[in-house]
Design a protein around this motif. Structure first.
Motif, PDB file in Angstrom:
ATOM      1  N   THR A 174      20.093  76.386  32.742  1.00 45.63           N
ATOM      2  CA  THR A 174      20.998  75.524  32.813  1.00 45.63           C
ATOM      3  C   THR A 174      22.230  76.394  31.793  1.00 45.63           C
ATOM      4  O   THR A 174      23.276  76.480  31.576  1.00 45.63           O
ATOM      5  CB  THR A 174      21.195  74.723  32.880  1.00 45.63           C
ATOM      6  N   VAL A 175      22.096  75.597  30.789  1.00 48.77           N
ATOM      7  CA  VAL A 175      22.670  75.616  29.623  1.00 48.77           C
ATOM      8  C   VAL A 175      23.032  77.179  29.072  1.00 48.77           C
ATOM      9  O   VAL A 175      23.784  77.911  29.221  1.00 48.77           O
ATOM     10  CB  VAL A 175      21.753  75.271  28.218  1.00 48.77           C
ATOM     11  N   SER A 176      22.232  77.687  29.330  1.00 47.95           N
ATOM     12  CA  SER A 176      22.514  79.961  28.760  1.00 47.95           C
ATOM     13  C   SER A 176      23.173  80.475  30.069  1.00 47.95           C
ATOM     14  O   SER A 176      24.067  80.648  29.816  1.00 47.95           O
ATOM     15  CB  SER A 176      21.333  80.389  28.841  1.00 47.95           C
ATOM     16  N   VAL A 177      23.030  79.641  31.145  1.00 49.14           N
ATOM     17  CA  VAL A 177      23.636  80.800  32.421  1.00 49.14           C
ATOM     18  C   VAL A 177      25.524  79.499  31.748  1.00 49.14           C
ATOM     19  O   VAL A 177      26.196  80.433  32.580  1.00 49.14           O
ATOM     20  CB  VAL A 177      23.650  80.470  33.626  1.00 49.14           C
ATOM     21  N   ALA A 178      25.489  78.552  31.700  1.00 48.26           N
ATOM     22  CA  ALA A 178      26.853  78.201  31.759  1.00 48.26           C
ATOM     23  C   ALA A 178      27.412  78.479  30.133  1.00 48.26           C
ATOM     24  O   ALA A 178      29.019  77.922  29.695  1.00 48.26           O
ATOM     25  CB  ALA A 178      26.855  76.503  31.561  1.00 48.26           C
ATOM     26  N   SER A 179      27.180  78.778  29.121  1.00 48.97           N
ATOM     27  CA  SER A 179      27.622  79.044  28.303  1.00 48.97           C
ATOM     28  C   SER A 179      28.212  80.805  28.296  1.00 48.97           C
ATOM     29  O   SER A 179      29.778  80.474  27.643  1.00 48.97           O
ATOM     30  CB  SER A 179      26.070  79.789  26.976  1.00 48.97           C
ATOM     31  N   ARG A 180      28.067  81.426  29.447  1.00 49.07           N
ATOM     32  CA  ARG A 180      29.199  82.941  29.775  1.00 49.07           C
ATOM     33  C   ARG A 180      30.508  81.626  30.137  1.00 49.07           C
ATOM     34  O   ARG A 180      31.483  82.521  29.874  1.00 49.07           O
ATOM     35  CB  ARG A 180      28.167  82.709  30.655  1.00 49.07           C
ATOM     36  N   THR A 181      30.047  80.505  30.728  1.00 48.76           N
ATOM     37  CA  THR A 181      31.438  80.252  31.727  1.00 48.76           C
ATOM     38  C   THR A 181      32.032  79.490  31.116  1.00 48.76           C
ATOM     39  O   THR A 181      33.242  79.993  30.719  1.00 48.76           O
ATOM     40  CB  THR A 181      31.256  79.670  32.834  1.00 48.76           C
ATOM     41  N   VAL A 182      31.596  78.339  30.130  1.00 49.13           N
ATOM     42  CA  VAL A 182      32.806  77.337  29.602  1.00 49.13           C
ATOM     43  C   VAL A 182      32.035  77.825  28.081  1.00 49.13           C
ATOM     44  O   VAL A 182      33.350  77.161  27.001  1.00 49.13           O
ATOM     45  CB  VAL A 182      32.272  75.477  29.988  1.00 49.13           C
ATOM     46  N   GLY A 183      31.545  78.628  27.471  1.00 52.71           N
ATOM     47  CA  GLY A 183      31.043  79.026  26.832  1.00 52.71           C
ATOM     48  C   GLY A 183      29.964  77.488  25.981  1.00 52.71           C
ATOM     49  O   GLY A 183      30.068  76.599  26.531  1.00 52.71           O
ATOM     50  N   ALA A 184      29.779  78.396  24.815  1.00 55.00           N
ATOM     51  CA  ALA A 184      28.066  78.059  24.315  1.00 55.00           C
ATOM     52  C   ALA A 184      28.883  76.825  23.576  1.00 55.00           C
ATOM     53  O   ALA A 184      28.126  75.790  23.706  1.00 55.00           O
ATOM     54  CB  ALA A 184      27.310  78.719  23.282  1.00 55.00           C
ATOM     55  N   LEU A 185      30.026  76.910  23.089  1.00 53.98           N
ATOM     56  CA  LEU A 185      30.308  75.877  22.108  1.00 53.98           C
ATOM     57  C   LEU A 185      30.813  74.721  22.286  1.00 53.98           C
ATOM     58  O   LEU A 185      30.440  73.898  22.617  1.00 53.98           O
ATOM     59  CB  LEU A 185      31.791  76.209  21.219  1.00 53.98           C
TER      60      LEU A 185
END
Lengths: 280, 260
Positions: A174-185
């Motif tokens: 989940t975190v890895s796909v979300a980092s693309r959209t809302v950003g890793a930070l």
């Protein structure tokens, strides 16, 4: 833009599902550690020429499993495991990013770029979201009990280790796909903020889960609209909106409590009466 | 049922010893608990009462000896739903977990509901019944955090009872609970023990209150455990009891050059 809404909605449904368990397990920093580590995967993906989300996913899973492994070695200071992996992830990302030729592409992962998402990534997000959602619904009762009381869950027959393992993988993906959209930070605040808001209203665990999904969906939709018309960065807008909403809720609750106390005169009277009723 | 005439052995501890790193907690602990026993375990702080329960649950590995539950070595025991355990500090996730009393009690019906399935109406009814048994039916829909300490403890007891265990291991269940609730909790345990034949092992710091309910009393002191008979229990209640193994143990420590 329509695509951004679709992806945003999917993530708004799954991130709080993972987030509520992460928060209640007192692992709020875990989202941070994983998302920062995912940057190392993004950099590696860009260098090697594979899709950065796939790279991020691989590194995230490895990071999540490492956290669990270190946690078992130092059970009394288990939160150190999160700090160790977080710094290792950021360090690796920092070194690797020096080799990335297209720095703008790398930067887009820091704060997300939901608007500029490719077909492949769209399908990836859709598949991952469905898988996470199905797993969360199937494991709803198991995750609840493991989060509530791991030892009691084991005694009740819940396969605690397997449930924890599956949950770790779900979190990482989940975190890895979300980092693309809302950003890793900011992905970890997407996990925490809707849950924090829902916990202010929820009258049961189920309501808290549904509430946190509802909050996340609302933040994402309103955030995307705002960012589109005001030309803001979408990831940051969504998270700031959530934090503002949370603060507003706290304020409103405080004012309501003060008003209620003033009207009733004796705020403790009711709860004392209720307590007296219990005793047979 | 293996033996209809003799009450069956529910817990058997043989020559059990345990130490944290280099600190010995106890050694040579051996006892049997039979179906229908209601045992109280007493002892000073740090004497290893909670440790003993965790050894019985197989959470800790003993330094020596072994434990069997229902006739099976605890390391290979897998019928955990037969055992109900109430930890000293209640829930590991804390008292403010956002869940209702009913949700928490229903969770313990896991083996009834089945892996990957959701609870049905019948499971929720069962949970309500368990809550009713501890006098908390009216609070089924209330959040755990909004309950008082005593009410929370009752909910946790209902959670343990809902799966109808045969053995209850309770670690200071009356800790931090007001006097009236203590009395009603003990009365409830006593009734379950008499009417349903539930085997109970309860760690308590307050044996004076529990003395009427329990049928046996074990005392952990100075690194070993003895069972107190009626006369010793009376002495214990009047604070005169001396642990029989104490002198023995002192001598052993001296002889062993403080190695123990």
């Amino acid at each position: 833009m329509r695509r951004a809404f679709a992806v945003g909605l999917l993530l708004a449904v799954i991130i709080p599902c993972i987030g509520i368990v992460v928060v209640l397990k007192r692992l709020s920093m875990m989202g941070d550690a994983l998302s920062h580590s995912s940057l190392a995967g993004v950099a590696a993906g860009l260098i090697l020429g594979i899709n950065p989300i796939v790279g991020a996913g691989a590194v995230c899973v490895a990071a999540a499993l490492s956290i669990e492994a270190i946690r078992k070695r130092i059970p009394k200071y288990s939160e150190m495991s999160i700090a160790i992996i977080l710094s290792a992830g950021v360090g690796l990302a920092g070194v690797l990013s020096g080799f990335v030729k297209n720095a703008a592409n790398f930067n887009s992962f820091l704060f997300g770029s939901i608007v500029a998402i490719s077909d492949f990534e769209m399908i990836l997000v859709a598949c991952v979201s469905c898988a996470v959602l199905v797993a969360f619904v199937l494991l709803y009762k198991e995750l609840f009990y493991v989060t509530l009381d791991e030892r009691a869950a084991r005694l009740a027959g819940v396969p605690v280790r397997s449930v924890n393992f599956v949950f770790t993988i779900l979190t990482a993906v989940t975190v890895s796909v979300a980092s693309r959209t809302v950003g890793a930070l900011i992905v970890s605040s997407m996990m925490v903020v809707p849950t924090a808001c829902a916990m202010q209203f929820g009258k049961s665990y189920r309501q808290t889960v549904i509430g946190s999904v509802a909050f996340a969906v609302a933040f994402t939709l309103i955030g995307l609209f705002l960012s589109y018309y005001a030309r803001l960065k979408p990831g940051g807008t969504i998270v700031l909106l959530g934090v503002a909403c949370f603060l507003l809720i706290l304020l409103v609750k405080k004012v309501a409590a003060l008003r209620g106390a003033a009207r009733r005169g004796a705020p403790e009277a009711e709860s004392a009466r209720e307590r007296a009723e219990v005793l047979p | 049922m293996p033996d209809a005439l003799l009450p069956s052995e529910v817990i058997r501890a043989d020559n059990l010893g345990f130490q944290y790193a280099d600190t010995p907690v106890f050694s040579h602990v051996g006892f049997s608990l039979f179906a229908g026993d209601f045992a109280g375990v007493i002892g000073a702080n740090g004497s290893g009462k909670s440790t003993l329960l965790r050894l019985l649950l197989g959470e800790l590995g003993p330094a020596s000896g072994g434990v069997s539950l229902f006739g099976r070595d605890v390391r290979r025991f897998d019928e955990w739903p037969r055992v109900g355990y109430l930890a000293q500090n209640g829930l590991s996730s804390g008292a403010n977990f956002p869940a209702t009393a009913e949700e928490i009690v229903t969770a313990n019906l896991f083996s009834d509901i089945g892996f990957l399935r959701l609870p049905k109406k019948s499971h929720r009814e069962k949970a309500r019944k368990a809550l009713a048994r501890v006098g908390m039916e009216a609070f089924a829909g209330r959040m755990l955090g909004s309950l008082s300490g005593g009410q929370r403890q009752r909910v946790l007891l209902a959670r343990v009872l809902v799966s109808e265990p045969e053995l209850l291991l309770l670690d200071e269940p009356t800790n931090g609970v007001d006097a009236e609730t203590v009395a009603s909790l003990l009365a409830l345990l006593s009734r379950l023990n008499r009417e349903k034949g539930l085997t109970i092992m309860m760690v308590t710091h307050d044996i004076a209150r529990a003395a009427e309910c329990v049928s046996r009393v074990f005392c952990l002191e100075d690194g070993s455990m003895v069972e107190l008979d009626k006369a010793q229990l009376r002495e214990e209640l009047s604070h005169k009891h001396k642990h029989p193994a104490r002198e023995d143990e002192r001598r052993r420590i001296k002889e062993g050059g403080g190695k123990s």
